[in-house]
Design a protein around this motif. Structure first.
Motif: not given
Length: 296
Positions: A117-131
């Motif tokens: 769950x944590x790993x997916x949360x960190x990845x989702x953060x990167x996907x949302x905030x990449x730009x």
């Protein structure tokens, strides 16, 4: 894990993990400081362990932004922290990759599957905030070493974890596993046993079971001389499974390194030991390949 068949090998895993932590202190002190801009301790969730350190390349971003990678360290899901992996953040940033080194909750605070769950949360953060961070949201990767490679594989292959965060593995440009355990039941390592509820293993714990056409492409690396996570049963078998499913995969086995020095050789002072940094950064700079071009 299944490859740790003796007490001696289990002890070796603990000693080598401590060695990497101790080695990291020296590697981090020796790293260059001109190759990246650093942002420490950005929260991706409410728990104190749910934070990332961000390493932005010092070079100007290309059109569309830098490739982005979320890196998960190893440690048998028992130990590790993002500060020990400054050398990895610097290494990847020096190759033009916007890098997030992620902490995640560890045993005994959690067991499987909470760290996913944590790993997916960190990845989702990167996907949302990449730009916003200067990255390319179409080129976001997950990467890990050892237990961290397991986390990366599960996030990339098993849609349950990103789906719970409103994202999908289809949004990833690929994943990178270094010396990862991908098929390891039954478990003989007592430290991993408690994490995976031995002997009552929950269903769905093995990354290799989630390989199917359409899952993200991968770079899989391991040391020939890895006595802790068997590179044949894990890395080579995962590459074969992906190749059979028509998924582009690059496989490389390295001489001159072992389970720990494989990732340590990304550090500025140890890059003579292997080409792993150049290999993974080249993989992240590539455009996605057609399935017919999958390579060994």
């Amino acid at each position: 894990m299944h490859t740790l068949a003796s007490t001696g090998r289990r002890a070796s895993l603990f000693v080598m993990s401590l060695a990497l932590a101790g080695c990291a202190s020296g590697l981090n002190k020796l790293k260059p400081s001109s190759t990246f801009a650093f942002t420490e301790g950005v929260s991706y969730g409410p728990n104190p362990r749910q934070k990332v350190d961000i390493y932005r390349p010092a070079t100007p971003a290309p059109a569309g932004g830098w490739p982005v990678v979320v890196f998960f360290y190893g440690g048998s899901w028992h130990w590790g922290n993002r500060a020990e992996y400054t050398f990895a953040g610097e290494a990847l940033a020096s190759r033009g990759v916007l890098t997030l080194i992620a902490d995640y909750r560890l045993y005994p605070e959690v067991r499987f599957p909470d760290f996913l769950d944590d790993s997916a949360m960190a990845t989702a953060y990167a996907l949302r905030e990449a730009a916003r961070l200067g990255g390319d949201p179409k080129r976001v990767y997950v990467m890990g070493h050892s237990a961290g490679a397991y986390n990366a594989a599960m996030v990339a292959l098993d849609e349950r974890w990103l789906k719970a965060q409103g994202q999908s593995p289809a949004s990833l440009a690929g994943w990178i596993g270094l010396a990862g355990p991908y098929e390891f039941l039954p478990i003989s390592n007592p430290q991993a046993q408690v994490v995976f509820h031995h002997p009552d293993y929950p269903p769905g714990t093995q990354p290799i079971d989630y390989v199917r056409r359409g899952t993200p492409r991968a770079f899989l690396g391991a040391a020939h001389n890895d006595h802790l996570v068997n590179p044949v049963r894990n890395t080579e078998q995962m590459a074969e499974r992906m190749k059979a499913a028509g998924i582009p995969v690059q496989l490389k086995l390295y001489d001159g390194v072992d389970h720990v020095t494989l990732v340590a050789s990304m550090a500025w002072s140890l890059r003579w030991m292997s080409s792993v940094l150049d290999d993974v950064s080249a993989f992240m700079r590539q455009e996605p390949q057609a399935p017919s071009t999958a390579s060994r």
